[in-house]
Design a protein around this motif. Structure first.
Motif, PDB file in Angstrom:
ATOM      1  N   ALA A  83       0.815  -1.097  -0.071  1.00 42.08           N
ATOM      2  CA  ALA A  83       0.056  -0.015   0.054  1.00 42.08           C
ATOM      3  C   ALA A  83       1.023   1.275  -0.032  1.00 42.08           C
ATOM      4  O   ALA A  83       1.993   1.280   0.726  1.00 42.08           O
ATOM      5  N   PRO A  84       0.601   2.401  -0.707  1.00 38.05           N
ATOM      6  CA  PRO A  84       1.145   3.716  -0.697  1.00 38.05           C
ATOM      7  C   PRO A  84       1.367   4.240   0.651  1.00 38.05           C
ATOM      8  O   PRO A  84       0.230   3.814   1.541  1.00 38.05           O
ATOM      9  N   ARG A  85       2.416   4.722   1.139  1.00 39.25           N
ATOM     10  CA  ARG A  85       2.303   5.425   2.447  1.00 39.25           C
ATOM     11  C   ARG A  85       1.604   6.593   2.349  1.00 39.25           C
ATOM     12  O   ARG A  85       1.549   7.701   1.562  1.00 39.25           O
ATOM     13  N   SER A  86       0.917   7.193   3.435  1.00 38.63           N
ATOM     14  CA  SER A  86       0.235   8.428   3.439  1.00 38.63           C
ATOM     15  C   SER A  86       1.394   9.360   3.700  1.00 38.63           C
ATOM     16  O   SER A  86       2.175   9.381   4.117  1.00 38.63           O
ATOM     17  N   GLU A  87       0.684  10.769   3.626  1.00 35.77           N
ATOM     18  CA  GLU A  87       1.468  11.843   3.840  1.00 35.77           C
ATOM     19  C   GLU A  87       2.139  11.859   5.352  1.00 35.77           C
ATOM     20  O   GLU A  87       3.058  12.533   5.634  1.00 35.77           O
ATOM     21  N   ILE A  88       1.139  11.664   6.290  1.00 37.88           N
ATOM     22  CA  ILE A  88       1.696  11.463   7.691  1.00 37.88           C
ATOM     23  C   ILE A  88       2.668  10.543   7.955  1.00 37.88           C
ATOM     24  O   ILE A  88       3.684  10.928   8.925  1.00 37.88           O
ATOM     25  N   GLU A  89       2.532   9.434   7.197  1.00 36.60           N
ATOM     26  CA  GLU A  89       3.460   8.261   7.743  1.00 36.60           C
ATOM     27  C   GLU A  89       4.875   8.636   7.027  1.00 36.60           C
ATOM     28  O   GLU A  89       5.803   8.683   7.712  1.00 36.60           O
ATOM     29  N   THR A  90       4.836   9.248   5.984  1.00 37.95           N
ATOM     30  CA  THR A  90       6.123   9.483   5.127  1.00 37.95           C
ATOM     31  C   THR A  90       6.726  10.908   6.158  1.00 37.95           C
ATOM     32  O   THR A  90       8.049  10.832   6.252  1.00 37.95           O
ATOM     33  N   SER A  91       5.943  11.813   6.569  1.00 42.85           N
ATOM     34  CA  SER A  91       6.333  13.029   7.297  1.00 42.85           C
ATOM     35  C   SER A  91       7.152  12.338   8.670  1.00 42.85           C
ATOM     36  O   SER A  91       8.337  12.857   9.283  1.00 42.85           O
ATOM     37  N   ALA A  92       6.406  11.430   9.178  1.00 42.22           N
ATOM     38  CA  ALA A  92       6.909  10.802  10.500  1.00 42.22           C
ATOM     39  C   ALA A  92       8.241  10.200  10.435  1.00 42.22           C
ATOM     40  O   ALA A  92       9.151  10.247  11.223  1.00 42.22           O
ATOM     41  N   LEU A  93       8.324   9.308   9.358  1.00 40.64           N
ATOM     42  CA  LEU A  93       9.619   8.637   8.883  1.00 40.64           C
ATOM     43  C   LEU A  93      10.706   9.697   8.459  1.00 40.64           C
ATOM     44  O   LEU A  93      11.684   9.545   9.049  1.00 40.64           O
ATOM     45  N   ASP A  94      10.349  10.629   8.000  1.00 38.54           N
ATOM     46  CA  ASP A  94      11.396  11.694   7.704  1.00 38.54           C
ATOM     47  C   ASP A  94      11.890  12.569   8.971  1.00 38.54           C
ATOM     48  O   ASP A  94      13.252  12.664   8.879  1.00 38.54           O
ATOM     49  N   ARG A  95      11.129  12.607   9.684  1.00 39.54           N
ATOM     50  CA  ARG A  95      11.390  13.241  10.932  1.00 39.54           C
ATOM     51  C   ARG A  95      12.404  12.325  11.754  1.00 39.54           C
ATOM     52  O   ARG A  95      13.310  12.649  12.339  1.00 39.54           O
ATOM     53  N   ALA A  96      12.002  10.984  11.898  1.00 38.27           N
ATOM     54  CA  ALA A  96      12.483  10.262  12.676  1.00 38.27           C
ATOM     55  C   ALA A  96      13.955   9.874  12.186  1.00 38.27           C
ATOM     56  O   ALA A  96      15.007   9.879  13.063  1.00 38.27           O
ATOM     57  N   GLY A  97      14.335  10.062  10.932  1.00 38.37           N
ATOM     58  CA  GLY A  97      15.490   9.911  10.397  1.00 38.37           C
ATOM     59  C   GLY A  97      15.875   8.314  10.234  1.00 38.37           C
ATOM     60  O   GLY A  97      15.351   7.342  10.652  1.00 38.37           O
ATOM     61  N   ALA A  98      17.290   8.166   9.989  1.00 37.83           N
ATOM     62  CA  ALA A  98      17.767   6.866   9.870  1.00 37.83           C
ATOM     63  C   ALA A  98      18.304   6.212  11.202  1.00 37.83           C
ATOM     64  O   ALA A  98      18.822   7.061  11.813  1.00 37.83           O
ATOM     65  N   ALA A  99      18.034   4.934  11.458  1.00 34.94           N
ATOM     66  CA  ALA A  99      18.588   4.487  12.733  1.00 34.94           C
ATOM     67  C   ALA A  99      19.900   4.484  12.532  1.00 34.94           C
ATOM     68  O   ALA A  99      20.738   4.114  11.575  1.00 34.94           O
ATOM     69  N   ALA A 100      20.796   4.395  13.853  1.00 36.23           N
ATOM     70  CA  ALA A 100      22.175   4.348  14.276  1.00 36.23           C
ATOM     71  C   ALA A 100      22.623   2.754  13.523  1.00 36.23           C
ATOM     72  O   ALA A 100      21.743   1.953  14.075  1.00 36.23           O
ATOM     73  N   PRO A 101      23.737   2.446  12.865  1.00 38.79           N
ATOM     74  CA  PRO A 101      23.794   1.069  12.483  1.00 38.79           C
ATOM     75  C   PRO A 101      24.394   0.285  13.893  1.00 38.79           C
ATOM     76  O   PRO A 101      23.748  -0.976  13.706  1.00 38.79           O
ATOM     77  N   GLY A 102      24.824   0.875  14.919  1.00 36.77           N
ATOM     78  CA  GLY A 102      24.716  -0.267  15.966  1.00 36.77           C
ATOM     79  C   GLY A 102      23.802  -0.019  17.060  1.00 36.77           C
ATOM     80  O   GLY A 102      24.289  -0.059  18.340  1.00 36.77           O
ATOM     81  N   ILE A 103      22.476   0.534  16.888  1.00 43.60           N
ATOM     82  CA  ILE A 103      21.477   0.646  17.771  1.00 43.60           C
ATOM     83  C   ILE A 103      21.460  -0.697  18.640  1.00 43.60           C
ATOM     84  O   ILE A 103      21.097  -0.436  19.715  1.00 43.60           O
ATOM     85  N   ARG A 104      21.383  -1.646  18.167  1.00 40.76           N
ATOM     86  CA  ARG A 104      21.141  -2.810  18.804  1.00 40.76           C
ATOM     87  C   ARG A 104      22.304  -3.272  19.952  1.00 40.76           C
ATOM     88  O   ARG A 104      21.884  -3.754  20.959  1.00 40.76           O
ATOM     89  N   SER A 105      23.367  -2.841  19.648  1.00 47.45           N
ATOM     90  CA  SER A 105      24.827  -2.985  20.581  1.00 47.45           C
ATOM     91  C   SER A 105      24.314  -1.949  21.602  1.00 47.45           C
ATOM     92  O   SER A 105      24.617  -2.315  22.880  1.00 47.45           O
ATOM     93  N   GLN A 106      23.694  -0.913  21.301  1.00 48.83           N
ATOM     94  CA  GLN A 106      23.733   0.201  22.387  1.00 48.83           C
ATOM     95  C   GLN A 106      22.492   0.188  23.346  1.00 48.83           C
ATOM     96  O   GLN A 106      22.710   0.725  24.456  1.00 48.83           O
ATOM     97  N   VAL A 107      21.856  -0.692  23.002  1.00 57.81           N
ATOM     98  CA  VAL A 107      20.404  -0.818  23.954  1.00 57.81           C
ATOM     99  C   VAL A 107      20.746  -1.788  24.901  1.00 57.81           C
ATOM    100  O   VAL A 107      20.360  -1.251  26.241  1.00 57.81           O
ATOM    101  N   GLY A 108      21.687  -2.553  25.014  1.00 54.26           N
ATOM    102  CA  GLY A 108      22.196  -3.440  26.197  1.00 54.26           C
ATOM    103  C   GLY A 108      23.150  -2.663  27.062  1.00 54.26           C
ATOM    104  O   GLY A 108      23.631  -3.434  27.996  1.00 54.26           O
ATOM    105  N   ASP A 109      23.811  -1.592  26.600  1.00 57.07           N
ATOM    106  CA  ASP A 109      24.735  -0.897  27.274  1.00 57.07           C
ATOM    107  C   ASP A 109      24.310  -0.401  28.412  1.00 57.07           C
ATOM    108  O   ASP A 109      23.079   0.372  28.605  1.00 57.07           O
TER     109      ASP A 109
END
Length: 141
Positions: A83-109
């Protein structure tokens, strides 16, 4: 010659009936054979006339392009494809940005800041593993 009396006749009938019933329990015969999986059967796509007759024949063993596997057809029928993304979903994803590559390692720190979810969540996570046979529900009162 052997004469059947009442008692002998009953015994002979019971033995014959018991033998016939036990013979039906045998493992060989027409009912003990390999059968096709009725859930794996799929319909063949209808033949269509191609719009261009200069097409080359398909390679032997290549899948037909007009159809997919039964699983792909089921997913397409159930969900209708992406399904195509809505404008709200696209806006929220743009504001969130990309996840850090090592995010899974940092959670347990231990230096990572986390939000306290409360005592109930902590108790659920800390519960021992098991099959749930001794589980109890307690309603705080």
């Amino acid at each position: 010659m052997f004469a059947f009396t009442g008692r002998n006749l009953k015994t002979a009938i019971l033995l014959t009936a018991g033998s016939a019933m036990l013979a039906g329990c045998g493992g060989s015969g027409i009912f003990n054979r390999d059968r096709p999986d009725e859930f794996a059967v799929q319909r063949q796509a209808p033949l269509v006339v191609p719009p261009d007759f200069t097409l080359s024949p398909p390679a032997p063993g290549a899948p037909r392009p007009a159809e997919g596997t039964a699983q792909e057809q089921a997913l397409e029928a159930l969900f209708g494809g992406p399904a195509p993304r809505s404008e709200i979903e696209t806006s929220a994803l743009d504001r969130a940005g990309a996840a850090a590559p090592g995010i899974r390692s940092q959670v347990g720190d231990p230096d990572t800041n986390t939000v306290a979810k409360g005592r109930v969540t902590r108790d659920i996570i800390a519960a021992p593993e098991g099959d749930g046979q001794a589980a109890q529900a307690v309603i705080p009162g």
